[in-house]
Write a protein that holds these residues in place. Structure first.
Motif, PDB file in Angstrom:
ATOM      1  N   CYS A 262       2.786   4.995   5.539  1.00 42.92           N
ATOM      2  CA  CYS A 262       1.432   4.455   5.422  1.00 42.92           C
ATOM      3  C   CYS A 262       0.821   4.300   6.815  1.00 42.92           C
ATOM      4  CB  CYS A 262       1.472   3.106   4.718  1.00 42.92           C
ATOM      5  SG  CYS A 262      -0.154   2.387   4.414  1.00 42.92           S
ATOM      6  N   ARG A 263      -0.409   4.725   6.985  1.00 47.74           N
ATOM      7  CA  ARG A 263      -1.090   4.678   8.274  1.00 47.74           C
ATOM      8  C   ARG A 263      -2.061   3.489   8.347  1.00 47.74           C
ATOM      9  NH1 ARG A 263       2.740   7.649  10.361  1.00 47.74           N
ATOM     10  NH2 ARG A 263       2.657   9.876   9.810  1.00 47.74           N
ATOM     11  N   PRO A 264      -2.271   2.950   9.555  1.00 52.13           N
ATOM     12  CA  PRO A 264      -3.208   1.827   9.704  1.00 52.13           C
ATOM     13  C   PRO A 264      -4.604   2.133   9.182  1.00 52.13           C
ATOM     14  CG  PRO A 264      -1.860   2.042  11.673  1.00 52.13           C
ATOM     15  CD  PRO A 264      -1.548   3.242  10.813  1.00 52.13           C
ATOM     16  N   SER A 265      -5.056   3.382   9.339  1.00 55.74           N
ATOM     17  CA  SER A 265      -6.405   3.727   8.872  1.00 55.74           C
ATOM     18  C   SER A 265      -6.525   3.559   7.363  1.00 55.74           C
ATOM     19  CB  SER A 265      -6.742   5.176   9.260  1.00 55.74           C
ATOM     20  OG  SER A 265      -5.838   6.089   8.662  1.00 55.74           O
ATOM     21  N   VAL A 266      -5.442   3.820   6.636  1.00 57.45           N
ATOM     22  CA  VAL A 266      -5.441   3.667   5.181  1.00 57.45           C
ATOM     23  C   VAL A 266      -5.530   2.191   4.806  1.00 57.45           C
ATOM     24  CG1 VAL A 266      -4.015   3.929   3.123  1.00 57.45           C
ATOM     25  CG2 VAL A 266      -4.247   5.829   4.720  1.00 57.45           C
ATOM     26  N   VAL A 267      -4.799   1.344   5.529  1.00 54.23           N
ATOM     27  CA  VAL A 267      -4.858  -0.096   5.269  1.00 54.23           C
ATOM     28  C   VAL A 267      -6.283  -0.600   5.486  1.00 54.23           C
ATOM     29  CG1 VAL A 267      -3.958  -2.359   5.903  1.00 54.23           C
ATOM     30  CG2 VAL A 267      -2.449  -0.369   5.958  1.00 54.23           C
ATOM     31  N   ARG A 268      -6.896  -0.180   6.585  1.00 57.25           N
ATOM     32  CA  ARG A 268      -8.269  -0.631   6.882  1.00 57.25           C
ATOM     33  C   ARG A 268      -9.233  -0.206   5.785  1.00 57.25           C
ATOM     34  NH1 ARG A 268      -6.698   0.928  12.229  1.00 57.25           N
ATOM     35  NH2 ARG A 268      -7.641   2.975  11.967  1.00 57.25           N
ATOM     36  N   ARG A 269      -9.115   1.025   5.334  1.00 58.07           N
ATOM     37  CA  ARG A 269     -10.068   1.557   4.361  1.00 58.07           C
ATOM     38  C   ARG A 269      -9.963   0.842   3.019  1.00 58.07           C
ATOM     39  NH1 ARG A 269      -9.990   7.896   3.178  1.00 58.07           N
ATOM     40  NH2 ARG A 269     -10.995   7.860   5.210  1.00 58.07           N
ATOM     41  N   TRP A 270      -8.746   0.725   2.478  1.00 59.48           N
ATOM     42  CA  TRP A 270      -8.591   0.245   1.106  1.00 59.48           C
ATOM     43  C   TRP A 270      -8.509  -1.267   0.998  1.00 59.48           C
ATOM     44  CZ3 TRP A 270      -9.412   3.298  -2.969  1.00 59.48           C
ATOM     45  CH2 TRP A 270      -9.434   4.681  -2.738  1.00 59.48           C
ATOM     46  N   SER A 271      -8.071  -1.939   2.044  1.00 60.06           N
ATOM     47  CA  SER A 271      -8.024  -3.402   1.963  1.00 60.06           C
ATOM     48  C   SER A 271      -9.421  -4.003   1.997  1.00 60.06           C
ATOM     49  CB  SER A 271      -7.174  -3.973   3.100  1.00 60.06           C
ATOM     50  OG  SER A 271      -7.732  -3.654   4.354  1.00 60.06           O
ATOM     51  N   ALA A 272     -10.420  -3.189   2.306  1.00 61.57           N
ATOM     52  CA  ALA A 272     -11.793  -3.674   2.276  1.00 61.57           C
ATOM     53  C   ALA A 272     -12.298  -3.868   0.844  1.00 61.57           C
ATOM     54  CB  ALA A 272     -12.715  -2.690   3.022  1.00 61.57           C
ATOM     55  N   VAL A 273     -11.609  -3.233  -0.137  1.00 62.51           N
ATOM     56  CA  VAL A 273     -12.081  -3.324  -1.517  1.00 62.51           C
ATOM     57  C   VAL A 273     -11.054  -3.929  -2.470  1.00 62.51           C
ATOM     58  CG1 VAL A 273     -13.654  -1.373  -1.240  1.00 62.51           C
ATOM     59  CG2 VAL A 273     -11.314  -0.967  -2.063  1.00 62.51           C
ATOM     60  N   ALA A 274      -9.782  -4.039  -2.031  1.00 58.47           N
ATOM     61  CA  ALA A 274      -8.736  -4.541  -2.932  1.00 58.47           C
ATOM     62  C   ALA A 274      -7.553  -5.031  -2.110  1.00 58.47           C
ATOM     63  CB  ALA A 274      -8.282  -3.434  -3.889  1.00 58.47           C
ATOM     64  N   ALA A 275      -6.659  -5.755  -2.769  1.00 56.25           N
ATOM     65  CA  ALA A 275      -5.393  -6.112  -2.124  1.00 56.25           C
ATOM     66  C   ALA A 275      -4.591  -4.828  -1.963  1.00 56.25           C
ATOM     67  CB  ALA A 275      -4.630  -7.112  -2.988  1.00 56.25           C
ATOM     68  N   PHE A 276      -4.169  -4.554  -0.729  1.00 58.65           N
ATOM     69  CA  PHE A 276      -3.495  -3.283  -0.447  1.00 58.65           C
ATOM     70  C   PHE A 276      -2.027  -3.535  -0.116  1.00 58.65           C
ATOM     71  CE2 PHE A 276      -1.979   0.166   2.169  1.00 58.65           C
ATOM     72  CZ  PHE A 276      -2.415   1.276   1.464  1.00 58.65           C
ATOM     73  N   HIS A 277      -1.144  -2.731  -0.739  1.00 64.86           N
ATOM     74  CA  HIS A 277       0.300  -2.909  -0.584  1.00 64.86           C
ATOM     75  C   HIS A 277       0.946  -1.607  -0.127  1.00 64.86           C
ATOM     76  CE1 HIS A 277       0.068  -6.544  -3.272  1.00 64.86           C
ATOM     77  NE2 HIS A 277      -0.941  -5.852  -3.769  1.00 64.86           N
ATOM     78  N   ASN A 278       2.014  -1.738   0.649  1.00 68.73           N
ATOM     79  CA  ASN A 278       2.853  -0.597   0.994  1.00 68.73           C
ATOM     80  C   ASN A 278       4.146  -0.704   0.203  1.00 68.73           C
ATOM     81  OD1 ASN A 278       3.609   1.753   2.299  1.00 68.73           O
ATOM     82  ND2 ASN A 278       4.433   0.715   4.090  1.00 68.73           N
ATOM     83  N   ALA A 279       4.650   0.435  -0.282  1.00 68.45           N
ATOM     84  CA  ALA A 279       5.867   0.441  -1.090  1.00 68.45           C
ATOM     85  C   ALA A 279       6.843   1.470  -0.543  1.00 68.45           C
ATOM     86  CB  ALA A 279       5.540   0.752  -2.552  1.00 68.45           C
ATOM     87  N   TYR A 280       8.129   1.175  -0.722  1.00 73.02           N
ATOM     88  CA  TYR A 280       9.170   2.091  -0.258  1.00 73.02           C
ATOM     89  C   TYR A 280      10.292   2.129  -1.282  1.00 73.02           C
ATOM     90  CZ  TYR A 280      13.321   3.820   2.124  1.00 73.02           C
ATOM     91  OH  TYR A 280      14.455   4.534   2.432  1.00 73.02           O
ATOM     92  N   GLY A 281      10.829   3.306  -1.504  1.00 72.61           N
ATOM     93  CA  GLY A 281      11.986   3.451  -2.374  1.00 72.61           C
ATOM     94  C   GLY A 281      12.462   4.886  -2.381  1.00 72.61           C
ATOM     95  N   THR A 282      13.606   5.128  -2.994  1.00 69.32           N
ATOM     96  CA  THR A 282      14.132   6.475  -3.138  1.00 69.32           C
ATOM     97  C   THR A 282      14.528   6.707  -4.582  1.00 69.32           C
ATOM     98  OG1 THR A 282      16.465   5.944  -2.762  1.00 69.32           O
ATOM     99  CG2 THR A 282      15.103   6.277  -0.806  1.00 69.32           C
ATOM    100  N   THR A 283      14.545   7.955  -4.979  1.00 67.30           N
ATOM    101  CA  THR A 283      14.913   8.312  -6.349  1.00 67.30           C
ATOM    102  C   THR A 283      16.308   7.810  -6.693  1.00 67.30           C
ATOM    103  OG1 THR A 283      13.542  10.300  -6.180  1.00 67.30           O
ATOM    104  CG2 THR A 283      15.191  10.274  -7.921  1.00 67.30           C
TER     105      THR A 283
END
Length: 548
Positions: A262-283
């Motif tokens: 996840c990039r900082p630019s993505v956090v800035r863009r989407w957190s302006a309209v909603a609660a934004f979360h980063n997720a991590y996992g593997t199959t």
């Protein structure tokens, strides 16, 4: 509050009883209430129990229709593990997957059909086929999922039903999912990310919105779909989040990044309209291991943390100084891989192959172990450099690879950075030189409009290299020396007053520059001429004089 141990099917049954008239499943053609959905699930589960043995795998055709979701929940209710099979895949691929798991029956539905039919699978295996060790774990399983194969042949992963329960429970709580919420089913059904989308929705009384894949194209199309269907919850990929702008009519409440850094630019863009979360996992570890609380753009100006634990998993970092390979332990670890010679169990832990770093705000992704490169005698983590690149405001995303300076097929002798955004390569180089150790600063900085992607959603690095090679030597005012230097460094505003080494030139690229100058006719040029040139003007003025 529901018990964290309550099984998935019991949670869905409870929702059906408590919210029978609420919307459960919406497609462009029809919306099913929970009462209707529960009826279809029950009927399918009974048919499945009648025609299959306990623990027998059932195939589900991976179509974006209501019937595929009914079949998935029906299989869980009947205690029959399932595997999604994509009709777009080759006959040979689906035959191998179905044959390995002993699939005899395929759940499929026709357009407009809500309840799937069970039909003989075209790839049905011989009766009695069962790889060693599979019978011992059948009763524990929820589904089998195949890895993407991006690092080799796809592998079949066996996932326990019990491990899903705490993972789904934690998602429902953290994402505040409940009646009135609407989740967009974004992930392909052959990707395990779909399982959390579907289950956090149907276990909480929310509505799952299933649309054709053509309505999920990242960019304006996806943005329009989010608004048109009143989506409140969506989990999607870094590529989709960078390509899509949230619209003014959005109903979004929670947005999740998954499937990549996840990039900082993505956090800035989407957190302006909603609660934004980063997720991590593997199959191999039951879908998701880490999910952040809503992220603050100010705290993610340079890098984005992976989040806090979900499900019943333990985490360990194997390395010194809090940096090393992430190891997942505990109940979230899947059973293992299934191969022709039998089950290959993971045991109590799974080594993810991801390098992470522990910091005050949690774990941060650095790089895949197998993506570490050696350039100029130094070992470099490309992900660390990508994070530094994306820490500059104006950069949207970045990919760093080791390549030949000229983009050809010779041995990799340069660190090359491809990036998206409005900053200039020159400004980016200045930022990196003040941020990174000198040996980590890429020799070549190439700005691109879009990243090409492979069919499974990964950045196509071969296509990037091919585009750079095809475009080498363009865009510097026609001066041959400037054209060469532009191609070797990526600096698109290079001038005759620049010093070669100040704009990214190094010993390796100096050798390439000398070779190119010889091709232009300066037959006795040497590296010493490049070293002695205070500016590129010195080389440009000497080129016609020394050419034969």
């Amino acid at each position: 509050m529901l018990s964290r141990d309550l099984p998935i099917v019991d949670r869905i049954d409870l929702v059906v009883r408590e919210h029978p008239d609420a919307d459960a499943l919406a497609t462009p053609e029809r919306t099913l209430t929970y009462r209707e959905f529960g009826k279809y699930v029950e009927e399918f589960a009974l048919e499945l129990e009648r025609r299959t043995a306990p623990g027998e795998f059932v195939g589900i055709e991976a179509d974006r229709r209501a019937g595929s979701i009914v079949a998935m929940i029906g299989a869980l209710r009947a205690g029959r593990p399932f595997v999604f099979l994509d009709p777009r895949d080759s006959e040979a691929s689906n035959s191998a997957k179905a044959g390995l798991l002993g699939v005899r029956l395929l759940a499929r539905c026709l357009p407009g059909q809500q309840d799937p039919d069970l039909v003989p699978a075209r790839w049905a295996t011989a009766a009695g086929h069962s790889p060693a060790g599979l019978d011992e774990v059948r009763s524990e399983l929820a589904y089998a999922i195949h890895t993407s194969g991006s690092t080799g042949e796809p592998k079949c992963v066996l996932v326990r039903a019990a491990a899903l329960v705490p993972v789904v429970h934690d998602h429902v709580e953290r994402l505040e999912v409940g009646p009135g919420c609407r989740t967009l089913q974004f992930a392909r059904l052959t990707f395990d990310g779909c399982v959390t989308e579907i289950l956090w929705t149907l276990t909480s009384g929310a509505c799952l919105v299933v649309v054709d894949e053509s309505l999920l194209t990242p960019g304006p199309v996806l943005g329009g779909t989010l608004e048109r269907f009143g989506i409140t919850h969506v989990k999607t990929t870094p590529f989709a989040l960078t390509a899509t702008e949230p619209g003014p009519g959005t109903a979004l409440r929670h947005v999740l990044n998954g499937g990549g850094a996840c990039r900082p630019s993505v956090v800035r863009r989407w957190s302006a309209v909603a609660a934004f979360h980063n997720a991590y996992g593997t199959t191999e570890t039951t879908i998701c291991n880490l999910l952040s609380d809503p992220l603050d753009p100010g705290s993610c100006a340079s890098e984005v943390p992976l989040g806090e634990r979900v499900g019943d998993c333990g985490l360990r970092v194997d390395g010194e100084g809090g940096r090393g390979e992430l190891v997942v332990t505990g109940n979230s670890v899947a059973v293992g891989y299934l191969a022709e010679d039998g089950v290959r169990p993971f045991g109590d832990e799974y080594r993810t192959g991801d390098v992470v770093e522990e910091r005050e705000d949690g774990l941060h992704f650095v790089e895949r172990v197998d993506r570490q490169v050696k350039v100029r005698g130094y070992r470099v983590d490309p992900g660390e450099v990508e994070n530094a690149v994306c820490g500059l405001t104006g950069v949207l995303d970045a990919v760093v690879v080791a390549e030949a300076h000229d983009g050809g097929d010779a041995a990799a002798d340069a660190l090359v950075c491809y990036f998206r955004g409005g900053v200039s390569p020159r400004a980016l180089r200045e930022h990196l030189e003040s941020t990174l150790d000198p040996y980590k600063v890429p020799s070549v900085l190439t700005r691109v409009e879009e990243f090409p992607h492979t069919p499974n959603g990964k950045v196509d690095r071969d296509a990037l290299r091919a585009d750079r090679r095809a475009g080498a030597g363009g865009g510097s005012g026609g001066d041959p020396v400037l054209e060469l230097v532009h191609g070797l460094t990526g600096i698109d505003d290079v001038t005759l007053d620049d010093n070669f080494f100040d704009v990214g030139g190094d010993s390796a690229s100096a050798v390439v520059l000398v070779t190119r100058l010889k091709e232009l006719g300066w037959v006795d040029v040497g590296v010493r001429d490049v070293l002695r040139a205070d500016t590129l003007r010195d080389l440009s003025e000497r080129l016609p004089e020394r050419s034969v």
